[in-house]
Design a protein around this motif. Sequence first.
Motif: not given
Length: 204
Positions: A36-44
Motif C-alpha cells: 500500500x502506497x500513496x500518490x499525490x496528483x492533480x485532478x481537473x
Amino acid sequence: MSQGRARVISTEPLPNSEAEWKRLVKTTYIGQDGVTRTWEHAERTTRPKGSDFDGVSVIAILGKDTGREILLEKQYRPPLDRICIELPAGLVDKGETAEQAAVRELKEETGYVAQALTTSPIMFNDPGFCNTNFKVVEVSVDMSLPENQELKPELEENEFIEVFSVKLVDLWDECVKWEAQGYALDARLASFAKGIQIAKKYGL
C-alpha cells in the motif's frame, strides 16, 4: 509575438477552496507487489458530466500555393512565464462531441471555419501528475470559402493569441529554432513534429 507586459509577479500555495479549475489529491493505492502506497496528483474539475475527456487539440492543415502549412498559435502561459507555441485547443462544452468542440474552438481562436475529419483516441498529458486528457481532431479547412479569407476570431477578454502557420515539411526544424529563441513548446505540437521527422527517417 512579444511577451509585452505579461509576467508573473508572485506565486503562492492555492487552497482547494479557492481552486476553480483543478484540485490536488492524495490517492492511496495497492501496487502490483501488494504494498500500500500513496500518490499525490492533480485532478481537473471542469470535465462536463457525461464526457470522458476534457478537451481537444486541433490539427488544421492549410492548402496554400506554396505548399501545405499547419496552423499554430502563440500564447503567454503564466505557469511557464513564457510564450508557448501550441496547436489550437480548448475544453469541451457539455454535450459536445470532440469534433464539434474542435470546429468551435478553431473558429473562436483563429477565425477559420473547418470540418472535422478524423479523431484520435483519448490521450493523457502527464499521467503521473494529473488526470487531464484530450482528443486530437484533424480538420479540413476550405481556403476558398469567403469566411476563411476575412478571419474573425472570437477571443475572450483574457485571451491574447497570435495565429500563424508554417510549412508542414519544416515543422520539426522550426520547433528547434523556436526553443533556441526562448519559446516554450507544447508537448502535443512537439510530439506531432517529431513523429513527422521519424516517419521521414524510416520512409513511412
